[in-house]
Design an enzyme around this catalytic site. Structure first.
Site, PDB file in Angstrom:
ATOM      1  N   SER A  77      22.536   0.971   8.974  1.00  0.00           N
ATOM      2  CA  SER A  77      21.572  -0.009   8.457  1.00  0.00           C
ATOM      3  C   SER A  77      22.026  -0.520   7.096  1.00  0.00           C
ATOM      4  CB  SER A  77      20.209   0.673   8.293  1.00  0.00           C
ATOM      5  OG  SER A  77      19.271  -0.202   7.715  1.00  0.00           O
ATOM      6  N   TYR A 120      13.994   7.409   5.058  1.00  0.00           N
ATOM      7  CA  TYR A 120      14.675   6.687   6.151  1.00  0.00           C
ATOM      8  C   TYR A 120      16.043   6.192   5.678  1.00  0.00           C
ATOM      9  CZ  TYR A 120      15.899   2.847   9.305  1.00  0.00           C
ATOM     10  OH  TYR A 120      16.575   2.008  10.166  1.00  0.00           O
TER      11      TYR A 120
HETATM   12  N1  LIG Z   1      14.879  -3.261  13.412  1.00  0.00           N
HETATM   13  C1  LIG Z   1      15.534  -3.228  12.235  1.00  0.00           C
HETATM   14  O1  LIG Z   1      15.232  -3.984  11.279  1.00  0.00           O
HETATM   15  C2  LIG Z   1      16.682  -2.287  12.055  1.00  0.00           C
HETATM   16  C3  LIG Z   1      17.552  -2.490  10.990  1.00  0.00           C
HETATM   17  C4  LIG Z   1      18.627  -1.616  10.807  1.00  0.00           C
HETATM   18  C5  LIG Z   1      18.796  -0.566  11.684  1.00  0.00           C
HETATM   19  N2  LIG Z   1      17.915  -0.366  12.710  1.00  0.00           N
HETATM   20  C6  LIG Z   1      18.157   0.744  13.624  1.00  0.00           C
HETATM   21  O2  LIG Z   1      18.385   0.220  14.902  1.00  0.00           O
HETATM   22  C7  LIG Z   1      18.181   1.252  15.877  1.00  0.00           C
HETATM   23  C8  LIG Z   1      17.371   0.692  17.036  1.00  0.00           C
HETATM   24  O3  LIG Z   1      16.106   0.306  16.561  1.00  0.00           O
HETATM   25  P1  LIG Z   1      15.358  -1.019  17.007  1.00  0.00           P
HETATM   26  O4  LIG Z   1      15.143  -1.828  15.794  1.00  0.00           O
HETATM   27  O5  LIG Z   1      16.012  -1.628  18.195  1.00  0.00           O
HETATM   28  O6  LIG Z   1      13.905  -0.424  17.342  1.00  0.00           O
HETATM   29  P2  LIG Z   1      13.178  -0.055  18.712  1.00  0.00           P
HETATM   30  O7  LIG Z   1      13.040  -1.277  19.544  1.00  0.00           O
HETATM   31  O8  LIG Z   1      11.961   0.707  18.287  1.00  0.00           O
HETATM   32  O9  LIG Z   1      14.210   0.897  19.446  1.00  0.00           O
HETATM   33  C9  LIG Z   1      14.269   2.285  19.269  1.00  0.00           C
HETATM   34  C10 LIG Z   1      14.820   2.878  20.546  1.00  0.00           C
HETATM   35  O10 LIG Z   1      15.005   4.291  20.363  1.00  0.00           O
HETATM   36  C11 LIG Z   1      14.402   4.947  21.463  1.00  0.00           C
HETATM   37  N3  LIG Z   1      13.979   6.292  21.069  1.00  0.00           N
HETATM   38  C12 LIG Z   1      13.109   6.628  20.087  1.00  0.00           C
HETATM   39  N4  LIG Z   1      12.961   7.966  20.048  1.00  0.00           N
HETATM   40  C13 LIG Z   1      13.743   8.473  21.040  1.00  0.00           C
HETATM   41  C14 LIG Z   1      14.009   9.785  21.518  1.00  0.00           C
HETATM   42  N5  LIG Z   1      13.440  10.864  20.936  1.00  0.00           N
HETATM   43  N6  LIG Z   1      14.849   9.947  22.559  1.00  0.00           N
HETATM   44  C15 LIG Z   1      15.418   8.860  23.149  1.00  0.00           C
HETATM   45  N7  LIG Z   1      15.227   7.600  22.734  1.00  0.00           N
HETATM   46  C16 LIG Z   1      14.388   7.417  21.695  1.00  0.00           C
HETATM   47  C17 LIG Z   1      13.238   4.053  21.860  1.00  0.00           C
HETATM   48  O11 LIG Z   1      12.875   4.244  23.209  1.00  0.00           O
HETATM   49  P3  LIG Z   1      11.693   5.196  23.739  1.00  0.00           P
HETATM   50  O12 LIG Z   1      10.525   5.011  22.845  1.00  0.00           O
HETATM   51  O13 LIG Z   1      11.525   4.690  25.135  1.00  0.00           O
HETATM   52  O14 LIG Z   1      12.253   6.582  23.721  1.00  0.00           O
HETATM   53  C18 LIG Z   1      13.881   2.686  21.728  1.00  0.00           C
HETATM   54  O15 LIG Z   1      14.661   2.388  22.880  1.00  0.00           O
HETATM   55  C19 LIG Z   1      17.525   2.405  15.109  1.00  0.00           C
HETATM   56  O16 LIG Z   1      18.509   3.376  14.822  1.00  0.00           O
HETATM   57  C20 LIG Z   1      17.041   1.745  13.829  1.00  0.00           C
HETATM   58  O17 LIG Z   1      16.939   2.673  12.752  1.00  0.00           O
HETATM   59  C21 LIG Z   1      16.877  -1.217  12.936  1.00  0.00           C
END
Ligand SMILES: NC(=O)c1ccc[n+]([C@@H]2O[C@H](COP(=O)([O-])OP(=O)(O)OC[C@H]3O[C@@H](n4cnc5c(N)ncnc54)[C@H](OP(=O)(O)O)[C@@H]3O)[C@@H](O)[C@H]2O)c1
Length: 223
Positions: free
Chosen positions: A135, A147
């Site tokens: 990130s 975080y």
């Molecule tokens: N959105 C942003 O602004 C942003 C910026 C920088 C980095 N990130 C990073 O990007 C990554 C993806 O996030 P996103 O933004 O795409 O959010 P998201 O849509 O909430 O995706 C998170 C994913 O992780 C899965 N997950 C959560 N807990 C889990 C577990 N215990 N076991 C297996 N799967 C699990 C969720 O699926 P289930 O709930 O079905 O398990 C979902 O598929 C994360 O690492 C986040 O920190 C996001």
């Protein structure tokens, strides 16, 4: 030959978009997340080149079983995208919730380690690629953010793993996005990075010739 990528956090957001992009680019995709309904729907949409394996990636035994099932189903593993991650509801250190920190660290830190540990024996024979979602928060300082500190771990780990994988021709990339319009947030963010933007970055890293190891891709919204 068709290659196989395993994606954690494939049910929504960045992981889902990357599964679609990889599939369009001709990859076979192994989809991991806890939400069976969402994974099954995505796998059905993609077709025979997708395999949905619902599991909690903080459960090391369940994760290992899913990785082994994915490898035995498609025959080999060429790339892994360790992308599952979460934020925190109670911000700050003094006012934060240590129990919530533990759950977040189990996912953002320990599950990334488990995913690498369990998948590297399968990536070695293919000189494969490990990609992890860091990130902007893993490159910068944010007041009281545990975080952000978890993503600093991811960035440090990715460079160290890249050096270890280099011994056998493997590659490791950390993807470092600023704000992305995903279900991580309650409100839509149409002017921020889109999940498909991050998927394009992942595909760029995967598409490089053997002589080039892309170590980090840092993307920011353009609003
Ligand atoms: N959105 C942003 O602004 C942003 C910026 C920088 C980095 N990130 C990073 O990007 C990554 C993806 O996030 P996103 O933004 O795409 O959010 P998201 O849509 O909430 O995706 C998170 C994913 O992780 C899965 N997950 C959560 N807990 C889990 C577990 N215990 N076991 C297996 N799967 C699990 C969720 O699926 P289930 O709930 O079905 O398990 C979902 O598929 C994360 O690492 C986040 O920190 C996001």
């Amino acid at each position: 030959m068709t290659k196989t990528i395993l994606i954690t956090g494939a049910s929504t957001g960045i992981g889902e978009a990357t599964a679609r992009a990889a599939s369009v680019a001709g990859w076979r995709v192994v989809l991991l997340a806890r939400s069976k309904d969402k994974l099954d729907a995505l796998a059905q949409e993609i077709g025979d080149t997708a395999l949905a394996l619902p599991c909690d990636v903080t459960d090391r035994a369940a994760l290992r079983a899913a990785i082994e099932e994915g490898v035995s189903h498609f025959g080999e593993l060429n790339a892994v995208f360790a992308n599952a991650g979460r934020g925190i509801n109670k911000p700050g250190v003094e006012n934060g919730d240590p129990d919530e920190w533990r759950e977040m660290i189990d996912l953002n830190v320990m599950s990334v380690l488990y995913t690498a540990h369990e998948s590297i024996p399968h990536l070695k024979p293919t000189k494969g690629h490990f990609i992890v979602t860091g990130s902007k928060a893993g490159r910068d300082y944010f007041k009281g953010s545990v975080y952000s500190a978890s993503k600093w771990f991811v960035h440090g780990f990715a460079e160290n793993l890249a050096e270890e994988m280099r011994d056998w021709g493997g590659r490791c990339t950390v993807i470092a996005p600023g704000m992305v319009d995903t279900p991580l947030f309650d409100e839509p963010k149409p002017t921020k990075l889109q999940p498909s933007d991050i998927a394009s970055a992942v595909m760029f890293a995967l598409d490089q010739p053997e002589t080039s190891a892309v170590r980090e891709i840092y993307l920011m919204p353009n609003d």
